[in-house]
Motif scaffolding. Structure first.
Motif, PDB file in Angstrom:
ATOM      1  N   UNK A 215      63.728  -2.358  69.516  1.00 20.82           N
ATOM      2  CA  UNK A 215      65.098  -2.543  68.449  1.00 20.82           C
ATOM      3  C   UNK A 215      65.062  -1.242  68.069  1.00 20.82           C
ATOM      4  N   UNK A 216      66.720  -0.842  67.541  1.00 20.67           N
ATOM      5  CA  UNK A 216      66.609  -0.021  67.053  1.00 20.67           C
ATOM      6  C   UNK A 216      67.470  -0.286  65.271  1.00 20.67           C
ATOM      7  N   UNK A 217      67.088   0.633  64.410  1.00 22.08           N
ATOM      8  CA  UNK A 217      67.673   0.372  63.372  1.00 22.08           C
ATOM      9  C   UNK A 217      68.882   1.180  63.224  1.00 22.08           C
ATOM     10  N   UNK A 218      69.806   0.817  62.811  1.00 22.58           N
ATOM     11  CA  UNK A 218      71.496   2.255  63.235  1.00 22.58           C
ATOM     12  C   UNK A 218      72.655   2.298  61.710  1.00 22.58           C
ATOM     13  N   UNK A 219      72.107   3.301  61.644  1.00 23.14           N
ATOM     14  CA  UNK A 219      72.762   3.785  60.123  1.00 23.14           C
ATOM     15  C   UNK A 219      73.874   4.627  59.992  1.00 23.14           C
ATOM     16  N   UNK A 220      74.385   4.223  59.501  1.00 25.02           N
ATOM     17  CA  UNK A 220      76.039   4.840  59.592  1.00 25.02           C
ATOM     18  C   UNK A 220      75.950   5.741  58.575  1.00 25.02           C
ATOM     19  N   UNK A 221      76.924   6.063  59.327  1.00 24.90           N
ATOM     20  CA  UNK A 221      77.478   8.086  59.776  1.00 24.90           C
ATOM     21  C   UNK A 221      77.668   8.378  57.792  1.00 24.90           C
ATOM     22  N   UNK A 222      77.372   8.826  57.266  1.00 27.25           N
ATOM     23  CA  UNK A 222      77.603   9.656  55.994  1.00 27.25           C
ATOM     24  C   UNK A 222      78.206  11.244  56.426  1.00 27.25           C
ATOM     25  N   UNK A 223      78.232  11.613  54.751  1.00 25.66           N
ATOM     26  CA  UNK A 223      78.094  12.933  54.645  1.00 25.66           C
ATOM     27  C   UNK A 223      77.144  13.403  54.788  1.00 25.66           C
ATOM     28  N   UNK A 224      75.995  13.394  54.719  1.00 24.52           N
ATOM     29  CA  UNK A 224      74.744  13.937  54.961  1.00 24.52           C
ATOM     30  C   UNK A 224      74.502  14.042  56.291  1.00 24.52           C
ATOM     31  N   UNK A 225      74.328  12.671  57.256  1.00 24.22           N
ATOM     32  CA  UNK A 225      73.942  13.031  58.230  1.00 24.22           C
ATOM     33  C   UNK A 225      74.383  13.155  59.749  1.00 24.22           C
ATOM     34  N   UNK A 226      75.707  13.005  59.519  1.00 24.41           N
ATOM     35  CA  UNK A 226      76.855  13.671  60.709  1.00 24.41           C
ATOM     36  C   UNK A 226      76.390  14.351  60.791  1.00 24.41           C
ATOM     37  N   UNK A 227      76.558  15.299  62.204  1.00 20.56           N
ATOM     38  CA  UNK A 227      76.550  16.095  63.037  1.00 20.56           C
ATOM     39  C   UNK A 227      77.995  17.301  62.967  1.00 20.56           C
TER      40      UNK A 227
END
Length: 253
Positions: A215-227
């Protein structure tokens, strides 16, 4: 507007008065700061500015230095990585404490200052700090578990492992959108139900078990990890191109 370096909302009034007055340099306040370090460990608060003041007093008054407050200060500083607090603290320690313990096996040789228990403890904590700085989180937990001295060093700092997992999770959440479950388990030092609880309840992340065996752990989009795409615009005038063209035809001297 950024938060001031000396900001600590939980700081007691009497500590604030000392830090902002001449008593900050009074050796008699050493015991007050030492008690405050113990309070931080017990109540899970943190005051880097006050801790640096205590280390500065030790620097001016070496005979007052005590091992336990020093190791507690450094251990607390680990819980706020990737801030530079750990390095700031070690820069106020005497050089003999920062020296690696002597490796001499000659029983008749005189002990060096680096053989002192405090020096060994500082070296151990520095190893942990270097692993964290290098994002080697799996190795951090493995190192922490393999030496009984680490258990003694973190014993006074309430919730140390929980605080470290939160800091690691914050760092991961700032740089990743999804992480393989097995990888994140190593980074957090958790597996099974405790891992599921931490990821879902503490972090608010999702676990997608349909994608691959682990499985994968999905991290919500935030201002730091958004491309985000970056457009670089340069204002170059036509006359500048003209000079470049003329230089191309100039004869070398």
């Amino acid at each position: 507007m950024g938060i001031a370096f000396d900001h600590a909302p939980e700081r007691p009034e009497h500590i604030d008065a000392i830090l902002n007055g001449l008593d900050r340099y009074n050796p008699e306040t050493t015991t007050v700061f030492q008690d405050y370090v113990s309070q931080q460990c017990e109540h899970r608060t943190y005051d880097c500015y006050a801790n640096l003041a205590l280390l500065k007093l030790y620097q001016f008054n070496p005979h007052l230095l005590r091992d336990e407050p020093v190791t507690n200060i450094l251990t607390k500083a680990l819980t706020v990585f990737p801030s530079p607090d750990f390095s700031l603290c070690t820069h106020l320690l005497p050089s003999y404490i920062l020296s690696p313990p002597s490796s001499s096996n000659n029983p008749s040789s005189n002990p060096t200052p680096g053989d002192a228990p405090l020096s060994e403890a500082v070296q151990k904590l520095t190893i942990l700090n270097n692993l964290l700085s290098g994002a080697k989180y799996r190795e951090f937990w493995q190192t922490l578990d393999k030496d009984d001295l680490y258990a003694d060093l973190i014993a006074d700092v309430g919730g140390f492992e929980e605080l470290m997992r939160v800091r690691i999770a914050v760092t991961v959440g700032q740089s990743c959108r999804e992480v393989e479950r097995g990888v994140l388990e190593g980074w957090l030092g958790l597996t099974g139900a405790p891992f599921e609880h931490f990821v879902r309840e503490v972090c608010g992340w999702g676990v997608d078990d349909t994608r691959g065996a682990k499985g994968m752990v999905v991290i919500p989009i935030n201002k730091e990890n958004e491309a985000k795409g970056t457009v670089v615009k340069e204002d170059v005038k036509f006359e500048q191109f003209g000079r470049v063209v003329r230089r191309a035809y100039e004869q070398p001297a």
